[in-house]
Design a protein around this motif. Structure first.
Motif, PDB file in Angstrom:
ATOM      1  N   MET A   1       0.846  -1.172   0.000  1.00  0.00           N
ATOM      2  CA  MET A   1       0.000   0.000   0.000  1.00  0.00           C
ATOM      3  C   MET A   1       0.892   1.235   0.000  1.00  0.00           C
ATOM      4  N   ALA A   2       0.568   2.173  -0.842  1.00  0.00           N
ATOM      5  CA  ALA A   2       1.382   3.372  -0.988  1.00  0.00           C
ATOM      6  C   ALA A   2       1.136   4.328   0.172  1.00  0.00           C
ATOM      7  N   LYS A   3       2.195   4.992   0.567  1.00  0.00           N
ATOM      8  CA  LYS A   3       2.082   5.999   1.627  1.00  0.00           C
ATOM      9  C   LYS A   3       1.450   7.257   1.056  1.00  0.00           C
ATOM     10  N   VAL A   4       0.518   7.832   1.807  1.00  0.00           N
ATOM     11  CA  VAL A   4      -0.161   9.056   1.388  1.00  0.00           C
ATOM     12  C   VAL A   4       0.016  10.080   2.498  1.00  0.00           C
ATOM     13  N   ASN A   5       0.324  11.319   2.109  1.00  0.00           N
ATOM     14  CA  ASN A   5       0.501  12.333   3.147  1.00  0.00           C
ATOM     15  C   ASN A   5      -0.860  12.676   3.756  1.00  0.00           C
ATOM     16  N   PRO A   6      -0.884  13.224   4.969  1.00  0.00           N
ATOM     17  CA  PRO A   6      -2.149  13.477   5.671  1.00  0.00           C
ATOM     18  C   PRO A   6      -3.123  14.371   4.891  1.00  0.00           C
ATOM     19  N   GLY A   7      -2.632  15.373   4.187  1.00  0.00           N
ATOM     20  CA  GLY A   7      -3.517  16.258   3.419  1.00  0.00           C
ATOM     21  C   GLY A   7      -4.245  15.515   2.312  1.00  0.00           C
ATOM     22  N   ALA A   8      -3.506  14.673   1.583  1.00  0.00           N
ATOM     23  CA  ALA A   8      -4.118  13.885   0.507  1.00  0.00           C
ATOM     24  C   ALA A   8      -5.110  12.876   1.083  1.00  0.00           C
TER      25      ALA A   8
ATOM     26  N   ILE B   1      -6.948  13.225   3.825  1.00  0.00           N
ATOM     27  CA  ILE B   1      -8.166  13.956   4.195  1.00  0.00           C
ATOM     28  C   ILE B   1      -8.987  14.266   2.945  1.00  0.00           C
ATOM     29  N   ARG B   2      -8.345  14.678   1.872  1.00  0.00           N
ATOM     30  CA  ARG B   2      -9.068  14.959   0.620  1.00  0.00           C
ATOM     31  C   ARG B   2      -9.763  13.694   0.097  1.00  0.00           C
ATOM     32  N   GLN B   3      -9.071  12.567   0.155  1.00  0.00           N
ATOM     33  CA  GLN B   3      -9.664  11.315  -0.313  1.00  0.00           C
ATOM     34  C   GLN B   3     -10.859  10.904   0.553  1.00  0.00           C
ATOM     35  N   VAL B   4     -10.730  11.110   1.845  1.00  0.00           N
ATOM     36  CA  VAL B   4     -11.837  10.772   2.748  1.00  0.00           C
ATOM     37  C   VAL B   4     -13.042  11.641   2.449  1.00  0.00           C
ATOM     38  N   ARG B   5     -12.837  12.931   2.274  1.00  0.00           N
ATOM     39  CA  ARG B   5     -13.950  13.837   1.947  1.00  0.00           C
ATOM     40  C   ARG B   5     -14.581  13.470   0.607  1.00  0.00           C
ATOM     41  N   GLN B   6     -13.748  13.113  -0.364  1.00  0.00           N
ATOM     42  CA  GLN B   6     -14.256  12.733  -1.680  1.00  0.00           C
ATOM     43  C   GLN B   6     -15.123  11.481  -1.578  1.00  0.00           C
ATOM     44  N   GLU B   7     -14.684  10.492  -0.817  1.00  0.00           N
ATOM     45  CA  GLU B   7     -15.468   9.265  -0.651  1.00  0.00           C
ATOM     46  C   GLU B   7     -16.738   9.533   0.162  1.00  0.00           C
ATOM     47  N   ALA B   8     -16.647  10.376   1.178  1.00  0.00           N
ATOM     48  CA  ALA B   8     -17.821  10.687   2.007  1.00  0.00           C
ATOM     49  C   ALA B   8     -18.888  11.416   1.198  1.00  0.00           C
TER      50      ALA B   8
END
Length: 65
Positions: free
Chosen positions: A1-8, A10-17
């Motif tokens: 699994m690729a490492k993702v920085n915290p900002g990215a 959070i953006r992915q979580v908001r996009q999925e939500a």
């Protein structure tokens, strides 16, 4: 699994939500009512089964005395 920085992340979580389809108030109330009805029916069923088993055991135990 690729490492993702915290900002990215959070953006992915908001996009999925934002893709989540939330139920309406009416749907929630109907579903809640259905759950309560099913719980009540299940409790009646298990009460009847327990009562029947209890009586069968009493009859079996009374045969020995």
């Amino acid at each position: 699994m690729a490492k993702v920085n915290p900002g990215a992340f959070i953006r992915q979580v908001r996009q999925e939500a934002s893709k989540v389809t939330w139920p309406t108030r009416k749907e929630t109330l109907i579903t809640t009512g259905m759950v309560f009805v099913m719980v009540f029916l299940a409790s009646l069923f298990f009460f009847a089964v327990d009562f029947g088993i209890q009586n069968v055991i009493k009859v079996i135990l009374s045969l020995g005395s």
